[in-house]
Design a protein around this motif. Structure first.
Motif, PDB file in Angstrom:
ATOM      1  N   PHE A 124      -1.791   7.385  -3.113  1.00  0.00           N
ATOM      2  CA  PHE A 124      -3.142   6.767  -3.097  1.00  0.00           C
ATOM      3  C   PHE A 124      -3.122   5.320  -3.891  1.00  0.00           C
ATOM      4  CE2 PHE A 124      -7.057   6.111  -5.467  1.00  0.00           C
ATOM      5  CZ  PHE A 124      -8.007   6.075  -4.661  1.00  0.00           C
ATOM      6  N   GLY A 125      -2.565   5.241  -4.924  1.00  0.00           N
ATOM      7  CA  GLY A 125      -2.592   4.012  -5.474  1.00  0.00           C
ATOM      8  C   GLY A 125      -1.984   2.804  -4.541  1.00  0.00           C
ATOM      9  N   LEU A 126      -0.886   3.322  -4.000  1.00  0.00           N
ATOM     10  CA  LEU A 126      -0.108   2.402  -3.329  1.00  0.00           C
ATOM     11  C   LEU A 126      -0.630   2.025  -1.959  1.00  0.00           C
ATOM     12  CD1 LEU A 126       3.506   3.609  -3.844  1.00  0.00           C
ATOM     13  CD2 LEU A 126       2.423   1.394  -4.742  1.00  0.00           C
ATOM     14  N   SER A 127      -1.554   2.971  -1.442  1.00  0.00           N
ATOM     15  CA  SER A 127      -2.210   2.825  -0.008  1.00  0.00           C
ATOM     16  C   SER A 127      -3.159   1.809   0.049  1.00  0.00           C
ATOM     17  CB  SER A 127      -2.467   4.209   0.705  1.00  0.00           C
ATOM     18  OG  SER A 127      -3.599   4.607  -0.102  1.00  0.00           O
ATOM     19  N   VAL A 128      -3.839   1.752  -1.337  1.00  0.00           N
ATOM     20  CA  VAL A 128      -4.937   0.761  -1.176  1.00  0.00           C
ATOM     21  C   VAL A 128      -4.630  -0.628  -0.950  1.00  0.00           C
ATOM     22  CG1 VAL A 128      -6.485  -0.338  -2.784  1.00  0.00           C
ATOM     23  CG2 VAL A 128      -5.955   1.897  -3.135  1.00  0.00           C
ATOM     24  N   GLY A 129      -3.467  -1.089  -1.238  1.00  0.00           N
ATOM     25  CA  GLY A 129      -3.006  -2.235  -0.672  1.00  0.00           C
ATOM     26  C   GLY A 129      -2.901  -2.350   0.812  1.00  0.00           C
ATOM     27  N   SER A 130      -2.172  -1.394   1.604  1.00  0.00           N
ATOM     28  CA  SER A 130      -2.178  -1.306   3.139  1.00  0.00           C
ATOM     29  C   SER A 130      -3.356  -1.211   3.704  1.00  0.00           C
ATOM     30  CB  SER A 130      -1.170  -0.486   3.670  1.00  0.00           C
ATOM     31  OG  SER A 130      -1.500   0.841   2.952  1.00  0.00           O
ATOM     32  N   LEU A 131      -4.359  -0.530   3.138  1.00  0.00           N
ATOM     33  CA  LEU A 131      -5.725  -0.382   3.614  1.00  0.00           C
ATOM     34  C   LEU A 131      -6.390  -1.686   3.618  1.00  0.00           C
ATOM     35  CD1 LEU A 131      -7.515   1.812   5.128  1.00  0.00           C
ATOM     36  CD2 LEU A 131      -8.463   1.986   2.464  1.00  0.00           C
ATOM     37  N   LEU A 132      -6.413  -2.407   2.432  1.00  0.00           N
ATOM     38  CA  LEU A 132      -7.027  -3.640   2.540  1.00  0.00           C
ATOM     39  C   LEU A 132      -6.518  -4.490   3.421  1.00  0.00           C
ATOM     40  CD1 LEU A 132      -7.316  -4.331  -1.345  1.00  0.00           C
ATOM     41  CD2 LEU A 132      -8.966  -4.255   0.271  1.00  0.00           C
ATOM     42  N   SER A 133      -5.359  -4.612   3.517  1.00  0.00           N
ATOM     43  CA  SER A 133      -4.574  -5.463   4.724  1.00  0.00           C
ATOM     44  C   SER A 133      -5.022  -5.251   6.011  1.00  0.00           C
ATOM     45  CB  SER A 133      -3.142  -5.288   4.563  1.00  0.00           C
ATOM     46  OG  SER A 133      -2.609  -5.905   3.504  1.00  0.00           O
ATOM     47  N   ALA A 134      -5.129  -3.823   6.339  1.00  0.00           N
ATOM     48  CA  ALA A 134      -5.701  -3.417   7.393  1.00  0.00           C
ATOM     49  C   ALA A 134      -7.254  -3.851   7.581  1.00  0.00           C
ATOM     50  CB  ALA A 134      -5.391  -1.771   7.901  1.00  0.00           C
ATOM     51  N   SER A 135      -8.064  -3.501   6.597  1.00  0.00           N
ATOM     52  CA  SER A 135      -9.376  -4.042   6.535  1.00  0.00           C
ATOM     53  C   SER A 135      -9.748  -5.312   7.017  1.00  0.00           C
ATOM     54  CB  SER A 135     -10.028  -3.496   5.366  1.00  0.00           C
ATOM     55  OG  SER A 135     -11.318  -3.954   5.187  1.00  0.00           O
ATOM     56  N   LEU A 136      -8.722  -6.309   6.388  1.00  0.00           N
ATOM     57  CA  LEU A 136      -8.859  -7.588   6.524  1.00  0.00           C
ATOM     58  C   LEU A 136      -8.789  -7.984   8.156  1.00  0.00           C
ATOM     59  CD1 LEU A 136      -8.635 -10.505   5.545  1.00  0.00           C
ATOM     60  CD2 LEU A 136      -6.160 -10.248   5.544  1.00  0.00           C
ATOM     61  N   LEU A 137      -8.085  -7.372   8.745  1.00  0.00           N
ATOM     62  CA  LEU A 137      -7.877  -7.564  10.370  1.00  0.00           C
ATOM     63  C   LEU A 137      -8.814  -6.962  10.867  1.00  0.00           C
ATOM     64  CD1 LEU A 137      -5.762  -8.914  11.965  1.00  0.00           C
ATOM     65  CD2 LEU A 137      -4.734  -6.727  12.283  1.00  0.00           C
ATOM     66  N   THR A 138      -9.421  -5.812  10.666  1.00  0.00           N
ATOM     67  CA  THR A 138     -10.522  -5.103  11.518  1.00  0.00           C
ATOM     68  C   THR A 138     -11.834  -5.970  11.212  1.00  0.00           C
ATOM     69  OG1 THR A 138      -9.242  -3.078  10.808  1.00  0.00           O
ATOM     70  CG2 THR A 138     -11.534  -2.932  11.642  1.00  0.00           C
ATOM     71  N   GLU A 139     -12.281  -6.263  10.083  1.00  0.00           N
ATOM     72  CA  GLU A 139     -13.099  -7.129   9.685  1.00  0.00           C
ATOM     73  C   GLU A 139     -13.349  -8.257  10.385  1.00  0.00           C
ATOM     74  OE1 GLU A 139     -13.109  -7.930   5.491  1.00  0.00           O
ATOM     75  OE2 GLU A 139     -13.357  -5.838   5.055  1.00  0.00           O
ATOM     76  N   VAL A 140     -12.370  -8.896  10.734  1.00  0.00           N
ATOM     77  CA  VAL A 140     -12.167 -10.140  11.559  1.00  0.00           C
ATOM     78  C   VAL A 140     -12.682  -9.935  13.032  1.00  0.00           C
ATOM     79  CG1 VAL A 140     -10.732 -12.046  12.323  1.00  0.00           C
ATOM     80  CG2 VAL A 140     -10.703 -11.770   9.945  1.00  0.00           C
ATOM     81  N   VAL A 141     -12.048  -9.007  13.378  1.00  0.00           N
ATOM     82  CA  VAL A 141     -12.047  -8.579  14.833  1.00  0.00           C
ATOM     83  C   VAL A 141     -13.636  -8.094  15.342  1.00  0.00           C
ATOM     84  CG1 VAL A 141     -11.383  -7.024  16.760  1.00  0.00           C
ATOM     85  CG2 VAL A 141      -9.564  -7.956  15.304  1.00  0.00           C
ATOM     86  N   VAL A 142     -14.075  -7.088  14.340  1.00  0.00           N
ATOM     87  CA  VAL A 142     -15.379  -6.785  14.835  1.00  0.00           C
ATOM     88  C   VAL A 142     -16.331  -7.397  14.070  1.00  0.00           C
ATOM     89  CG1 VAL A 142     -14.607  -4.365  15.115  1.00  0.00           C
ATOM     90  CG2 VAL A 142     -15.559  -4.889  13.051  1.00  0.00           C
TER      91      VAL A 142
END
Lengths: 343, 323
Positions: free
Chosen positions: B249-267
């Motif tokens: 869980f602790g490690l996955s926050v980083g990858s989730l933030l990266s994914a969120s960055l991209l999704t936020e830009v697209v939508v």
């Protein structure tokens, strides 16, 4: 399927794609920047085996497109005005690998007609040609950045594992720092402080540099682990007793044992880096128009009319899925093989 | 408590490292916001050097870093050249939006992934297991970027979901309920994408951890005692399998933030992502540093939370520290 085949099949596919990318000029019927302003968003050209009289021909032909004056991007085929598709035809000049020039193309049609096997974009540029030229940059960005990452990782990981002590401590703290950061933010931050408006070739090198530097921590940590166990092995200690230098021991004994880790990491990293390049170019932080990469080609999909009406603009997305899938199969096959060897 | 204190100190050092790294990049970078201004003939050189002095750009790196730390203490995080405002006031609402998105996505992912992983580990090679495996491989092989674009296509084609933004214009002037409703509808798409991105890894890890726990001797002993399979799965195997998942869980926050960055830009979700992209394109240095540091803070919070959870769930860690 045997283990050998499981490695060979994706490897052959990936190698084939890279060869096609290298000789993009030959496989592409047009130059990537050649515009046909009268044919924006032309759909993929149908290949006809029957002519207008209904006579069968072995050689397929494409017909000229006539734009409907009242509607943008809607075309009608002129079935009386068809041109046969020819193989090994002379066309626009291109250079292969920046070394030698040629004007031979795998296929094409005679000038007034246009062949768009994957349709055309908003400037009437051939999607297929752009996809092929784009694959050159996208695929090799992944490949070269992986090379950079693995070199950095192998160097720092071996040094950390072999010497230990404060050297190890410093490198491990750096690894933790890089692993902890969200990598896309890190990539963006690195990109942010480099100049924005630069020539495509410099942008390409810059991208490789940035992507390659961001990812070094994971392979470095793995290689450090291997080096740590390897330096205690009997033959390494024996070589040390015989007076071998540190450099010799690292080069001849420690580094070769990390080979398996390096190969598997490469197969895992390359698709990630291809996607990273794609993401940066998609967002306008990578290679700029008119030079195509899969990322900046795909960014056209963000426009409303492209998204809803022109499905062939998704071609780079499909291409990247295919390439990444085969790399992932390759990686899992390599991992399975490494486990077999390890036991 | 000493364990948690040490983790806290480590996280703090990490944040200092991140901010130092960002400042080092700025120092190395050629050109800044005011160089672009210099191209404008209507702005005189004196005005630019005045501005440089006002913002403290002409100072050496250690001085600037110290000043920046001072402004962090005041919650300002430096000054944005483009917005002419403290970075903190720009970042807070954006970070809240990002947190809203990633927080709900994380919650939903765990709610879906845990039962799915437990069920497929419980009935190995059954139909649930096989269809889960197929689903996760398909999701794993689809790039994040294409998933986000797929959402956009779905939203535009079916018109079931809004294609972008966070709240509709009509709802903005209305009462709390309408606003909340509009927000929920707008969140549905990006949250779905984020769940789809982070789901496969978590499901696979859950399954692997559960299988490892189920294969251990004490589970066989429990089985031979005649304890029901459901009880074994949830009461005996699951607490053991939970341990590696909490660290994940602790490690996955980083990858989730990266994914969120991209999704936020697209939508075009008004989170940290679009702000960061805009700041990069506008060479707004302190906003970039602020966004990166903010993302790191979110990450560190995630890691700390997982440490606390680990501390609570694993008696071995507690006893180790007490001894």
């Amino acid at each position: 399927m045997t283990a050998r085949k499981q490695i060979a099949l994706p490897l052959i596919f990936v190698a084939g794609v890279h060869v096609i990318a290298l000789f993009a000029g030959f496989f592409a019927p047009y130059n990537y920047a050649q515009q046909n302003r009268d044919l924006p968003y032309a759909p993929p050209s149908p290949l006809h085996l029957y002519d207008v009289q209904g006579v069968f021909h072995w050689r397929p032909s494409v017909c000229r497109l006539a734009a409907r004056p009242e509607k943008f991007g809607v075309y009608e085929e002129d079935r009386n005005n068809c041109f046969p598709v020819r193989l090994f035809i002379r066309g626009p000049q291109y250079t292969v690998l920046g070394l030698f020039q040629s004007d031979w193309h795998l296929f094409g049609v005679s000038p007034p007609a246009r062949i768009f096997l994957l349709g055309s974009d908003g400037y009437g540029r051939d999607q297929l040609s752009r996809l092929l030229y784009g694959s050159l940059l996208s695929l090799f960005a992944g490949l070269l950045a992986t090379g950079l990452t693995l070199n950095l990782g192998a160097l720092l990981g071996t040094v950390a594992g072999y010497y230990g002590g404060w050297c190890d401590a410093v490198i491990m703290r750096c690894i933790e720092l890089f692993l902890a950061l969200p990598w896309l933010y890190l990539l963006f931050a690195l990109r942010a402080f480099l100049p924005l408006h630069i020539s495509p070739s410099r942008a390409f090198l810059l991208l490789i540099l940035v992507i390659g530097i961001v990812g070094w921590a994971r392979p470095a940590r793995l290689i450090r682990g291997v080096a740590l166990s390897e330096k205690e092995r009997g033959y390494v200690l024996a070589a040390k007793m015989f007076g071998a230098s540190h450099f010799y021991l690292m080069r001849r004994h420690v580094l070769p044992s990390t080979y398996n880790v390096l190969v598997t990491q490469a197969a895992l990293l390359i698709p990630q880096y291809i996607l990273a390049e794609m993401t940066l170019s998609f967002l306008g932080l990578g290679v700029a128009e008119p030079v195509p990469t899969w990322g900046n080609m795909l960014s056209a999909v963000q426009q409303y009319d492209v998204l809803t009406s022109y499905w062939w603009m998704w071609a780079p997305g499909c291409a990247v899925i295919l390439v990444c899938l085969s790399y992932w199969y390759l990686a899992s096959a390599l991992q399975a093989r490494a486990e077999v060897i390890g036991h | 408590m000493r364990y948690l204190g040490r983790r806290l100190l480590q996280s703090f050092c990490l944040l200092v490292g991140v901010s130092l790294l960002s400042f080092a990049f700025v120092e190395l970078a050629p050109g800044n916001f005011f160089d672009e201004m210099r191209l404008n003939p209507r702005i005189s050189n004196e005005a630019i050097s005045g501005l440089r002095k006002q913002y403290g750009i002409d100072q050496p790196l250690p001085v600037r870093y110290a000043r920046w730390l001072g402004s962090v203490a005041k919650g300002e995080f430096g000054f944005s050249f483009a917005y002419n405002a403290p970075v903190g006031s720009l970042l807070w609402p954006r970070a809240r939006n990002t947190l809203l998105l990633t927080g709900s996505a994380t919650l939903l992912t765990w709610i879906i992934a845990l039962p799915l992983g437990i069920l497929s580990a419980g009935a190995r090679h059954g139909w649930i297991d096989r269809s889960t495996l197929l689903l996760t491989s398909v999701l794993l092989s689809t790039p994040d970027l294409l998933l986000s674009l797929g959402l956009l296509l779905f939203a535009v084609r079916t018109r079931l979901l809004p294609a972008g933004g966070m709240i509709s214009l009509a709802a903005e002037n209305q009462g709390g309920w309408q606003q909340a409703e509009s927000l929920a509808i707008h969140m549905l798409g990006p949250v779905t994408v984020l769940v789809l991105i982070s789901l496969p890894t978590l499901v696979r890890h859950t399954r692997a951890a559960m299988i490892e726990a189920l294969d251990s001797p004490y589970v066989r002993a429990a089985r031979s005692h005649g304890i029901s399979p459901g009880r074994i799965l949830l009461r005996h195997a699951f607490p053991v399998a939970l341990n590696p998942l909490i660290s994940l869980f602790g490690l996955s926050v980083g990858s989730l933030l990266s994914a969120s960055l991209l999704t936020e830009v697209v939508v075009s979700w008004p989170g940290l992502g679009p702000l960061l992209l805009e700041a990069i394109l506008g060479r707004d240095t302190y906003v970039v540093i602020g966004a990166v540091v903010f993302a790191s803070v979110l990450l560190v919070c995630g890691t700390l939370l997982s440490d606390v959870l680990l501390f609570a769930s694993d008696p071995r860690i507690r006893s180790e520290r007490l001894a």
